[in-house]
Scaffold this motif. Sequence first.
Motif, PDB file in Angstrom:
ATOM      1  N   ASP A  27       0.813  -1.219   0.000  1.00  0.00           N
ATOM      2  CA  ASP A  27       0.000   0.000   0.000  1.00  0.00           C
ATOM      3  C   ASP A  27       0.847   1.269   0.000  1.00  0.00           C
ATOM      4  O   ASP A  27       0.320   2.364   0.174  1.00  0.00           O
ATOM      5  CB  ASP A  27      -0.921   0.004   1.217  1.00  0.00           C
ATOM      6  N   ARG A  28       2.171   1.137  -0.189  1.00  0.00           N
ATOM      7  CA  ARG A  28       3.039   2.302  -0.142  1.00  0.00           C
ATOM      8  C   ARG A  28       4.229   2.110  -1.075  1.00  0.00           C
ATOM      9  O   ARG A  28       4.535   0.990  -1.468  1.00  0.00           O
ATOM     10  CB  ARG A  28       3.525   2.549   1.282  1.00  0.00           C
ATOM     11  N   PRO A  29       4.898   3.186  -1.459  1.00  0.00           N
ATOM     12  CA  PRO A  29       6.073   3.043  -2.336  1.00  0.00           C
ATOM     13  C   PRO A  29       7.225   2.386  -1.586  1.00  0.00           C
ATOM     14  O   PRO A  29       7.430   2.632  -0.390  1.00  0.00           O
ATOM     15  CB  PRO A  29       6.395   4.486  -2.726  1.00  0.00           C
ATOM     16  N   ASP A  63       4.128  -0.434 -11.957  1.00  0.00           N
ATOM     17  CA  ASP A  63       4.748   0.817 -11.526  1.00  0.00           C
ATOM     18  C   ASP A  63       6.069   0.567 -10.795  1.00  0.00           C
ATOM     19  O   ASP A  63       6.420   1.271  -9.853  1.00  0.00           O
ATOM     20  CB  ASP A  63       3.792   1.620 -10.629  1.00  0.00           C
ATOM     21  N   THR A  64       6.805  -0.461 -11.243  1.00  0.00           N
ATOM     22  CA  THR A  64       8.063  -0.833 -10.591  1.00  0.00           C
ATOM     23  C   THR A  64       9.214  -0.858 -11.589  1.00  0.00           C
ATOM     24  O   THR A  64       9.080  -1.406 -12.681  1.00  0.00           O
ATOM     25  CB  THR A  64       7.949  -2.227  -9.940  1.00  0.00           C
ATOM     26  N   PHE A  65      10.339  -0.255 -11.204  1.00  0.00           N
ATOM     27  CA  PHE A  65      11.581  -0.409 -11.949  1.00  0.00           C
ATOM     28  C   PHE A  65      12.345  -1.563 -11.311  1.00  0.00           C
ATOM     29  O   PHE A  65      12.633  -1.536 -10.106  1.00  0.00           O
ATOM     30  CB  PHE A  65      12.428   0.867 -11.883  1.00  0.00           C
ATOM     31  N   PHE A  66      12.697  -2.571 -12.111  1.00  0.00           N
ATOM     32  CA  PHE A  66      13.397  -3.760 -11.607  1.00  0.00           C
ATOM     33  C   PHE A  66      14.750  -3.845 -12.316  1.00  0.00           C
ATOM     34  O   PHE A  66      14.805  -3.997 -13.537  1.00  0.00           O
ATOM     35  CB  PHE A  66      12.567  -5.015 -11.881  1.00  0.00           C
ATOM     36  N   LEU A  67      15.828  -3.720 -11.551  1.00  0.00           N
ATOM     37  CA  LEU A  67      17.174  -3.729 -12.116  1.00  0.00           C
ATOM     38  C   LEU A  67      17.897  -5.011 -11.720  1.00  0.00           C
ATOM     39  O   LEU A  67      17.886  -5.396 -10.543  1.00  0.00           O
ATOM     40  CB  LEU A  67      17.986  -2.530 -11.632  1.00  0.00           C
TER      41      LEU A  67
END
Length: 260
Positions: A96-98, A138-142
């Motif tokens: 529920d949060r970044p 809404d996620t950047f996955f490196l």
Amino acid sequence: AQTLGGVFFKGHHKVGLNSEPNVMAMLSGSADRPWNPFIINTFHRHGWTTMVFEDNHRAFSHAKPFDISFVHPLNFGQILTPPTEVVRDFITAYSDRPTFLHLHVSEYTHNVQNAARYYDTDLAEILTNLSNSGALRDTFFLVLGDHGPRFENFSATVQRNIENNMPGFLLVPPTGMRASHPGFLTSLSANSEVLTSHYDIHQTLRHLLALGVGWQAVASLYSGKTSPGRSLLQPLGSRTCSEAGVPLQFCSCPQGEVVL
């Protein structure tokens, strides 16, 4: 990962000899002391829930929000908390949060490169779970290495020098970015064909933070604290190792070769 829209950066370079300077370049924007503020702590101060997780606390040392250390003793077949469970539990608990999670794994591969396959199943499961849950929207996955192979007989070959200087780097952008920021995807694709460095990753993280809290807020945090590199979300164009913050001894560009 590439089936999920992942972008592999073919010209990516390290900026230091071992784990510590390369990780510091990504997290603080400086491979040398004095270090800038850790970007993960900056995210935390602006409302992100953050976590650092290592499977081998000997790999590098730095101040962090908190530290969970565990080891996979391969010879005994004992497996403690796998990275898969850490990511799943963290994302689930704070859905529920970044969030910002830095996962550093090296227990298998620190001395034996062929043992990297032991991470394959966990990585595939992490990406599958994130994709199925919708978290990748809404996620950047490196996925990247801090440096290439430095041990075993392989280290005496020319190929080793290239791979040691150019660790793998793949970025999976948010699936929702095509609609919200199509220009970012265009830049990522173009930048995957040119020279990049760990400093660029740091600047990309600053860029992402600025999108959340505003450019002025980020600029004030780093006032007087410059760092090489540029955001991968903007076109980089052609540049030299020096312009990307890559020392000459780690440069694999033909024009930057050191003849011994």
